[in-house]
Design a protein around this motif. Structure first.
Motif, PDB file in Angstrom:
ATOM      1  N   SER A   1     -10.022 -40.114  22.624  1.00 39.17           N
ATOM      2  CA  SER A   1     -10.552 -38.755  22.447  1.00 39.17           C
ATOM      3  C   SER A   1     -11.759 -38.462  23.319  1.00 39.17           C
TER       4      SER A   1
ATOM      5  N   LEU B   1     -11.116 -29.255  25.389  1.00 40.08           N
ATOM      6  CA  LEU B   1     -12.073 -30.277  25.754  1.00 40.08           C
ATOM      7  C   LEU B   1     -13.479 -29.669  25.764  1.00 40.08           C
TER       8      LEU B   1
ATOM      9  N   LEU C   1     -12.355 -34.512  23.128  1.00 40.13           N
ATOM     10  CA  LEU C   1     -11.240 -33.676  22.661  1.00 40.13           C
ATOM     11  C   LEU C   1     -11.666 -32.863  21.442  1.00 40.13           C
TER      12      LEU C   1
END
Length: 775
Positions: free
Chosen positions: A630, A661, A671
């Motif tokens: 992530s 993002l 993320l």
């Protein structure tokens, strides 16, 4: 001895019969007394001497009394009404004074007999002699401001005449005005009728004295010229869609010339009552005024010509009028200079987009060909446009894009006509010339371009900016490749139609590579269908499906030099399976993937939303890596993807802008599983995805092709020391442009190439000769 007579007695009698000798005009001498005196003068053979003395005295009287009295009323006064009155009063007094001489002139006529005729200034009639004396004396004493009063008189009269002439066509609403448009007085005290009467009376007296033309001719001409300019400016102000020449000619005939006729006739509007001399004078004046009208109209239209061209074909009537006027005036040179200056200041600068310049250029071609069918104006005026377009890097792409435009456009319409391309190569198809209709070119024409000037159409003229069609064909190949790769389907009907039209223009040989490109798309559809039905490829469970466009590398334009994108392993595995299926199908052939090209359909499932979108492979690869982890640092992700960090930062901003993002610190991206209020819809995402050309530009390709000539040029200049441009071009055509697949180069393009080498200090140029620099 001769007869003795009393001199004093004779002198007394002559002075009594002709009091002008004593400075007086009126005589108390009766006809019987005058006859007796005349007989005595004749008897003594003194006729010639007495007549000469009397005429001398008349001249002196006119010079000392009549002329000064006439000019004394001409003062530098700015009041038009007072000036009108002063001129009328001066003419009235002059006429009255002249009438007083009639009895004296009548008695002078009795002096003449068949054997004794005195010619004075070519006049045999004493009345004509007197008018000549008055006219000459008045003109010899012209005051400095005499034309001001005369202009005021005729200006007021012309205003009244025009107002009276147009009054019948005025609406009732316009007639509700409280002020008369002619005399500028209150309607209740309008003086128009009185002014008309005084005007005609004054002109009648001037005509009778034969002073009208000599005294007021220049003023009338100047006043009418001003009126013509004002009227033409008012009528032609930014109005291009209606012909104005015929209405202007009608106005000149019915208003200006009708007013002149009334002046010369003393009030009558019919020319039949005029003498032959006056009719000829009016006819000559009409020709001069007609020429001035055409010249004034032409100058105004020349100043507006840039706007007329931009609005073509709606401005067709203005072009037709200007064409007629150019035939009747000598203003072609002024037109060329003014229009070129307008093009440079309003069109040929960085603030104008290339498509707009091309649109204006095409409009100029159409309009100027209508204005001058021979094409001399077009050839001369548009030279700066061609030079400017030649230096713009996107000109060729804009031209080719215009040819392929699906919407109605000038270039697309020209392409549909299907005419063959005509290049300025110095050749001419003389068999097709209609010599029965041949006309010599104007003196300002370039004889070397006469044939091409008649033959070239719009597309040919655009191609001839560069002197070679290769650049356009290469640009079309590049544009075709972009279109085929961007649509990512197997639909080629539109492209095939365009290709067939272009083949009629540029020839089949030039576009052979493009045919192969379209055939590749057709074959790709068939091969992809066979691969998808291959048991080895389709029987296994696959995470996603793959479809491919299979290109023949040697026939497609070169791709941009790109970094080798490293795709995720599961994606690369699926591509490898596709290659194996293809190899099974084709045997000794394989596939080399272009991983940075193509289109990826993504379904992204987050905590609070699902997204469905199409993106490029690099964008898909970026977001796929966040599926495993992530949070990524930019440098780390760039190393894994084998993408330069600068490129990756530019590409990753796409996902940042969509809210998936977030850059939590410098070059660290995280993320976003949950959406924020700033997130936008998928429709907006698709619109914002950047579209870049995968192909090298046609100009870069052409630059690489022209390098083939460089070794030939170096060899020639090494052996021959120095050569002019034309000689280099001839030798290149002879030795370097032979054989299949040979590169051709036109004279203008070769000049550009050599000049670039001069700027790079690889060549020297002086005296029209190119040479290699000495080491």
């Amino acid at each position: 001895m001769g007869e003795i007579f009393d001199v004093d007695d004779v002198v007394t009698k002559i002075q009594y019969a002709f009091p002008i000798l004593n400075g007086k005009i009126h005589s108390n001498c009766t006809d019987e007394q005058f006859t007796e005196i005349l007989n005595e003068i004749t008897k003594r053979n003194l006729t010639k001497q007495i007549k000469a003395i009397i005429i001398n005295e008349i001249e002196r009287y006119v010079r000392e009394y009549i002329a000064p009295n006439f000019w004394s009323k001409f003062t530098n006064n700015s009041d038009e009404t007072q000036g009108f009155e002063c001129f009328k009063s001066a003419v009235d007094d002059l006429y009255t004074s002249s009438i007083e001489f009639l009895p004296l002139l009548k008695r002078l006529e009795l002096f003449n007999d068949t054997n004794d005729i005195i010619y004075l200034y070519g006049q045999t009639n004493h009345l004509s002699q007197f008018k000549l004396i008055v006219r000459a004396t008045l003109l010899s004493q012209l005051p400095l401001f005499h034309e001001i009063i005369i202009e005021q008189f005729y200006k007021i009269a012309f205003n009244v005449f025009c107002n009276t002439d147009n009054s019948s066509s005025l609406d009732t609403s316009e007639n509700e005005a409280t002020e008369c448009g002619g005399c500028n007085k209150e309607l209740d005290s309008c003086r128009c009728q009185l002014i008309v009467f005084m005007f005609h009376e004054t002109n009648r007296k001037l005509i009778e004295l034969e002073l009208l033309e000599r005294l007021v001719g220049n003023v009338l001409t100047s006043l009418i010229h001003i009126r013509i300019k004002e009227h033409v400016n008012r009528v032609c102000d930014k109005s291009f869609d209606v012909s104005q020449l015929v209405p202007l000619e009608h106005w000149l005939e019915t208003v200006v010339l009708s007013w002149l006729t009334r002046i010369y006739s003393g009030g009558s509007s019919k020319t039949e009552a005029l003498t032959e001399k006056i009719r000829n004078a009016i006819l000559k004046f009409k020709k001069k005024l007609s020429h001035f009208l055409y010249e004034t109209y032409t100058r105004i239209r020349i100043d507006q010509l840039f706007n007329i061209i931009i609005e073509y074909p709606d401005s067709q009537p203005a072009i037709d009028d200007l064409k007629i006027c150019l035939e009747r005036t000598d203003l072609r040179k002024i037109l060329i200079v003014n229009l070129q200056e307008a093009l440079k200041t309003r069109l040929l600068h960085p603030g104008v987009n290339t498509p707009d310049i091309l649109t204006a250029y095409i409009a100029a071609i159409k309009a100027l060909r209508q204005l001058d069918p021979i094409g001399v104006l077009l050839e001369t005026v548009t030279e700066p446009i061609k030079a400017y377009l030649r230096n713009r890097t996107d000109t060729v792409r804009c031209v080719v894009s215009g040819l392929l435009d699906e919407f109605p456009s000038d270039l697309a319409d020209e392409l549909v006509k299907g005419e063959s391309l005509q290049l300025d190569d110095g050749s001419a198809d003389e068999e097709n010339e209609d010599w029965e209709k041949w006309m010599p070119d104007p003196v300002d024409a370039d004889p070397a371009k006469s044939t091409q000037r008649r033959m070239s159409d719009i597309i040919s003229m655009l191609v001839n900016i560069y002197g070679s069609q290769d650049l356009f064909v290469n640009e079309y190949r590049t544009l075709l490749a972009d279109r085929l790769l961007s649509q990512l389907n197997y639909h080629t009907e539109r492209e095939i139609r365009h290709l067939e039209l272009l083949k009629r223009r540029f020839g089949e040989n030039q576009l052979h590579f493009c045919e192969v490109m379209l055939k590749d798309i057709y074959d790709s559809k068939r091969i992809d269908g066979l691969v998808q039905s291959n048991v080895m490829y389709s029987s296994e469970t696959a995470p996603f499906s793959v479809s491919a466009l299979i290109l023949s590398a040697q026939f497609w334009p070169p791709f941009k030099e790109e970094w080798k994108l490293e795709l995720p392993k599961f994606v690369q595995d699926q591509l490898n399976k596709y290659v194996k299926a293809f190899e099974t199908l084709k045997g000794n052939r394989t596939l080399c993937w272009k991983p940075h090209l193509g289109n990826v359909h993504l379904e992204i499932e987050l905590k609070d939303r699902k997204l469905d979108m199409n993106v490029t492979p690099i964008h898909a690869t970026i977001i796929m890596h966040f599926q495993d982890k992530s949070e990524w640092a930019l440098e780390e992700l760039a190393e894994i993807m084998h993408v330069p960090a600068t490129v990756l930062r530019r590409k990753i901003t796409f996902w940042v802008s969509q809210g998936l993002l977030k850059e939590i610190s410098n070059d660290i991206f995280h993320l976003q599983e949950e959406s924020s209020p700033k997130n936008r819809s998928a429709a907006e995402i698709i619109e914002e995805e950047e579209v870049e050309s995968a192909m090298a530009s046609a100009s870069d390709q052409r630059e690489e092709e022209l390098q083939v000539f460089w070794s030939y040029i170096v060899g020639m200049l090494t052996n021959l020391d120095s050569m002019p441009l034309e000689r280099i071009h001839q030798m290149l055509k002879m030795f370097a442009s032979q054989g299949p697949g040979a590169v051709e180069c036109g004279l203008p393009e070769l000049r550009q190439f050599l000049d670039k080498k001069v700027r790079e200090h690889q060549l020297l140029f002086s005296g029209g000769l190119y040479r290699l620099p000495k080491l």
